[in-house]
Design an enzyme around this catalytic site. Structure first.
Site, mmCIF file in Angstrom:
data_model
loop_
_atom_site.group_PDB
_atom_site.id
_atom_site.type_symbol
_atom_site.label_atom_id
_atom_site.label_comp_id
_atom_site.label_asym_id
_atom_site.label_seq_id
_atom_site.Cartn_x
_atom_site.Cartn_y
_atom_site.Cartn_z
ATOM 1 N N TRP A 233 0.859 -1.273 -0.104
ATOM 2 C CA TRP A 233 -0.070 -0.030 -0.010
ATOM 3 C C TRP A 233 0.969 1.250 0.072
ATOM 4 C CZ3 TRP A 233 -0.126 -3.618 3.850
ATOM 5 C CH2 TRP A 233 0.666 -3.254 5.041
ATOM 6 N N GLU A 238 4.615 9.039 -1.416
ATOM 7 C CA GLU A 238 5.038 8.789 -2.663
ATOM 8 C C GLU A 238 4.107 9.492 -3.624
ATOM 9 O OE1 GLU A 238 4.400 4.370 -1.606
ATOM 10 O OE2 GLU A 238 5.972 4.130 -2.959
HETATM 11 N N1 ARG Z 1 6.798 4.968 -5.552
HETATM 12 C C1 ARG Z 1 5.831 4.171 -6.636
HETATM 13 C C2 ARG Z 1 4.533 5.258 -6.838
HETATM 14 O O1 ARG Z 1 4.662 6.007 -6.387
HETATM 15 C C3 ARG Z 1 5.411 2.925 -5.915
HETATM 16 C C4 ARG Z 1 6.319 2.149 -5.294
HETATM 17 C C5 ARG Z 1 6.119 0.986 -4.334
HETATM 18 N N2 ARG Z 1 5.253 1.688 -3.126
HETATM 19 C C6 ARG Z 1 5.015 0.870 -2.360
HETATM 20 N N3 ARG Z 1 4.149 1.617 -1.244
HETATM 21 N N4 ARG Z 1 4.606 -0.519 -2.229
HETATM 22 O O2 ARG Z 1 3.722 4.891 -7.499
#
Ligand code: ARG
Length: 363
Positions: A233, A238
């Site tokens: 998640w 991010e």
């Molecule tokens: N940083 C990537 C995005 O913003 C996703 C990477 C995986 N992230 C995770 N929380 N499992 O789309």
């Protein structure tokens, strides 16, 4: 016989038997050796596959969410050999993992590479937004421009919006890649709003619920799973500090700052920092209100601290890539900033691989 493969297999099988407290590793090793001598490869049992995928997560130095490495749902799809069947499996993965917002960490594992034949999912993530180059800049996600062009070359036509979900592109061996549209009801998204700023809604921003990384190679005991999409998640930053904020992504800091009435002419007004904060607040608030799993970076860092402790208790030292582990917002407010990690690549692990679509004749 392929001794390099056998050596990697042996070290993985020994690790598996040792960590699981299993007996008679030698008989399994004999079988593995015989299979490699016979056929050039060997097959993981379901238990080895599950353990391998989990430990690969545990060894992922850039991931702050590793406390939960043992709770990974593993779907074994090694038997599938048709694009359509793989597409259906991916839809099941999306459904199961999304789970109405109570996200479940999941990996789907397709058949491994053998003699240069491999299954590849061309998408970087199963769900991601298209990016279209226009005369006045990119519409949508600039990170998707190249892949979007590829999809268009393969006959896809996007709606030209800011948040168009890309189709899935699946390739088996040297066959032509096949394109599949994900039914929109399968894709959970969160419209963004702010707990105090009513105007925020009018920016009409949203993001998808689940990050499904689909272009990495899972390597277990010398076997290469080139199609093994997985998801966790989101950590709020991010989305709020990178996807929507980077000036080479959605570049929304100027928009948010102006709506806040900040002085964007002077960097010392800290308008970028204040816009970042509110954008991140909106992300966490919206996911939470919609009951879609998300973690803030302070909680994630605390969970990572616990992971480090758990690893120590098992007489292992958590490896890590500090530059990725620190959150992009307020890094020094987490213990990670003040710690150091050995960036050693243990096996099993997840690896980057060449972009599958760059081999394509249309490119
Ligand atoms: N940083 C990537 C995005 O913003 C996703 C990477 C995986 N992230 C995770 N929380 N499992 O789309």
């Amino acid at each position: 016989m392929n001794t390099e493969l056998y050596q990697e297999a042996e070290s993985f099988i020994r690790q598996f038997y040792q960590e699981k407290g299993l007996s008679d590793v030698e008989s399994r090793l004999n079988d593995v050796r015989a299979a490699i001598e016979d056929s050039g490869t060997y097959h993981h049992t379901y238990e080895e596959l599950v353990y391998g995928a989990k430990v690969a997560w545990r060894n992922s130095n850039r991931c702050i969410g590793r406390l939960f490495w043992e709770n990974l749902n593993v779907f074994d799809y090694r038997q599938l050999d048709e694009e359509e069947a793989i597409f259906q499996a991916l839809l099941k993965h999306i459904d199961f993992a999304t789970n109405g917002g109570r996200i479940r960490s999941t990996i789907s594992i397709f058949r491994p590479k053998l003699n240069e034949k491999e299954v590849r999912i061309w998408n970087h993530q199963l769900v991601r937004y298209a990016g279209y180059e226009t005369d006045d800049g990119v519409i949508g996600d600039p990170a998707s421009v190249e892949f979007t062009k590829m999809c268009e070359a393969l006959g896809w036509q996007g709606a030209g919006g800011s948040f168009d979900v890309l189709p899935l592109v699946i390739q088996i061996d040297d066959r032509a890649p096949k394109l599949f549209e994900i039914p929109s009801e399968k894709v959970l998204e969160v419209p963004l709003r702010h707990p105090e700023f009513d105007w925020f809604r009018d920016l009409e921003l949203k993001w998808y619920a689940v990050p499904f990384i689909s272009d990495m190679r899972l390597e277990i005991g010398g076997i290469e799973y080139t199609a093994a999409p997985f998801n966790g998640w989101y950590m709020g930053t991010e989305i709020g500090a990178r996807n929507l904020a980077d000036d080479f992504r959605y570049d929304l800091l100027p928009t948010v700052a102006k709506a806040m009435g900040l002085d964007t002419k002077r960097s010392a007004s800290l308008w970028k920092d204040r816009a970042l904060l509110e954008l991140n607040q909106a992300v966490l608030h919206s996911y939470r209100e919609d009951q879609v799993s998300i973690v803030d970076h302070h909680t994630a860092a605390e969970q990572f601290r616990l992971f480090e402790k758990k690893e120590n208790n098992q007489n292992r030292q958590a490896t890590g890539d500090w530059t990725w582990l620190i959150p992009p917002v307020s890094p020094a407010a987490t213990h990670v900033f003040h710690s150091s990690y050995e960036d050693r690549m243990d096996s099993p692990n997840y690896f980057y691989q060449n972009e599958a679509y760059k081999k394509c004749p249309f490119h």
